[in-house]
Design an enzyme around this catalytic site. Structure first.
Site, mmCIF file in Angstrom:
data_model
loop_
_atom_site.group_PDB
_atom_site.id
_atom_site.type_symbol
_atom_site.label_atom_id
_atom_site.label_comp_id
_atom_site.label_asym_id
_atom_site.label_seq_id
_atom_site.Cartn_x
_atom_site.Cartn_y
_atom_site.Cartn_z
ATOM 1 N N ARG A 241 0.862 -1.180 0.000
ATOM 2 C CA ARG A 241 0.000 0.000 0.000
ATOM 3 C C ARG A 241 0.901 1.234 0.000
ATOM 4 O O ARG A 241 1.930 1.255 0.697
ATOM 5 C CB ARG A 241 -0.893 0.026 1.242
ATOM 6 C CG ARG A 241 -2.086 -0.914 1.188
ATOM 7 C CD ARG A 241 -3.129 -0.481 0.164
ATOM 8 N NE ARG A 241 -4.272 -1.380 0.089
ATOM 9 C CZ ARG A 241 -4.381 -2.407 -0.743
ATOM 10 N NH1 ARG A 241 -3.395 -2.708 -1.579
ATOM 11 N NH2 ARG A 241 -5.478 -3.142 -0.759
ATOM 12 N N GLU A 270 -2.959 7.712 -4.166
ATOM 13 C CA GLU A 270 -3.405 7.121 -5.403
ATOM 14 C C GLU A 270 -4.714 7.726 -5.911
ATOM 15 O O GLU A 270 -5.627 7.876 -5.099
ATOM 16 C CB GLU A 270 -3.638 5.639 -5.098
ATOM 17 C CG GLU A 270 -3.067 4.752 -6.124
ATOM 18 C CD GLU A 270 -2.898 3.342 -5.600
ATOM 19 O OE1 GLU A 270 -2.052 3.109 -4.732
ATOM 20 O OE2 GLU A 270 -3.623 2.487 -6.080
ATOM 21 N N HIS A 288 -1.068 0.124 -9.874
ATOM 22 C CA HIS A 288 -1.756 -0.794 -8.935
ATOM 23 C C HIS A 288 -2.351 -2.003 -9.676
ATOM 24 O O HIS A 288 -3.545 -2.271 -9.608
ATOM 25 C CB HIS A 288 -2.847 -0.043 -8.137
ATOM 26 C CG HIS A 288 -3.151 -0.692 -6.817
ATOM 27 N ND1 HIS A 288 -3.577 -0.002 -5.714
ATOM 28 C CD2 HIS A 288 -3.095 -1.991 -6.430
ATOM 29 C CE1 HIS A 288 -3.779 -0.847 -4.704
ATOM 30 N NE2 HIS A 288 -3.485 -2.056 -5.119
HETATM 31 C C1 GLV Z 1 -4.779 -5.080 -3.974
HETATM 32 O O1 GLV Z 1 -4.111 -4.136 -3.740
HETATM 33 C C2 GLV Z 1 -5.368 -5.890 -2.958
HETATM 34 O O2 GLV Z 1 -5.298 -5.557 -1.770
HETATM 35 O O3 GLV Z 1 -5.965 -6.903 -3.330
#
Ligand code: GLV
Ligand code: GLV
Length: 323
Positions: A241, A270, A288
């Site tokens: 993250r 983001e 991402h």
């Molecule tokens: C993606 O970032 C997830 O947490 O699945």
């Protein structure tokens, strides 16, 4: 008939599974993230029994209260920092996630990013396509070997362990890891060394990869001070993250040669990028997509949906996250 609201289009298989079990499914028609107002309005439109939400939806007290009959929120992600678990618990709402099905995909993307950094693939690709390759040169675009070097893992859960597997088995990298708890299997299988503080790992690693959940205790885990503890030759990869790294501090560290390079799939704010980040040549950025393979995104939908179905059939969601 139970009704489910899905906050954005996901691969069809999960929706079909719900429908085949007799659920009525409403998928948000918007091709984008619902604003808070849109989400609240959509949930108030019908007495939904369940919600399938995404990591881009901020789910808090106001949202839960807009859907008072929804007793399960199934998050289409392994991470669930977008959901206020206290508020869920206070209302008796179950929250589930999609672990395991994305572990291998995220680990592959993580390894791909590290190899691309070390071998300078994006830079070399750009260079070649721009017609700059005018002849072989002993000093052209020199990269860095990873074999036999030290991989530092911050967060040795399923994904961290899978990355350790690839880089230890495939590249004979030594594995050093930090986690709040020891992972003895990792130590046995990959001769990984446990360190009780992230600082110890940062100081010795040639490549650092982050696989912690986002929590108050992991926010800015990599700040200016900790970045400065890394080797100037080290690489940093983040597929967890964004807020785990102080992104502005990272930009400064990359500009100042504090570390050699970074590859990020996630960002602090983001989808915005910290000023200057995109201009750096020693940075690789992906939007991402670490879990974004066709197979995995389908499986994530199926797992999210299975949690909803199982909750209504047996009262249990197999991937309920508790607090
Ligand atoms: C993606 O970032 C997830 O947490 O699945
Ligand atoms: C969770 O993030 C995991 O490592 O599976």
């Amino acid at each position: 008939m139970k009704t489910v609201f899905v906050t954005r289009r996901i691969p069809e298989s999960g929706i079909k599974l719900l429908e085949s079990k007799g659920y009525s499914v409403d998928v948000s028609p918007k091709d984008g993230v619902l604003s808070r107002e849109e989400l609240v309005a959509a949930l108030k439109a019908k007495p939904y029994d369940a919600v399938l939400c995404l990591l881009t939806d901020k789910i808090d007290a106001e949202v839960f209260d807009a859907a008072p009959s929804a007793k399960i929120f199934a998050n289409y992600a392994v991470g669930f920092n977008n959901i206020d678990l206290e508020a869920a618990k206070a209302r008796g709402v179950i929250v589930s996630n999609t672990p395991d099905v994305l572990t291998e995909t995220v680990a592959e993307h993580t390894v791909a990013l590290l190899l691309a950094l070390a071998s300078r693939i994006p830079e070399s690709d750009r260079f070649t396509k721009e017609g700059k390759y005018v002849g072989w040169d002993p000093l052209l675009l020199l990269g860095t070997d990873l074999s036999h070097k030290t991989l530092g893992i911050l967060g040795a859960g399923r994904i961290g362990a899978r990355v350790a597997h690839h880089l230890n088995r495939g590249f004979d990298m030594n594995v050093a890891y930090y986690d709040v708890k020891r992972n003895e299997q990792l130590e046995q299988e990959y001769r990984a060394t446990y360190y009780a503080t992230p600082e110890e790992v940062l100081a010795i690693a040639d490549a650092v990869t982050i696989h912690v959940p986002l929590l108050p205790t992991t926010t800015h885990l990599l700040d200016k001070g900790r970045l400065a503890m890394m080797k100037p030759t080290a690489f940093l990869v983040n597929t967890s993250r964004g807020p785990v790294i102080d992104e502005a501090a990272l930009v400064e560290a990359l500009k100042g040669g504090v570390i050699r390079g970074a590859a990020l799939d996630v960002f602090e704010n983001e989808p915005a990028l910290a000023p200057g980040l995109a201009e750096l040549s020693n940075v690789i950025l992906t939007p991402h997509i670490a879990s974004a393979t066709e197979e995995t995104r389908e499986k994530m939908g199926e797992i999210a949906v299975r949690n909803i179905i199982s909750f209504f059939e047996s009262g249990q969601a197999p991937n309920a996250v508790d607090k």
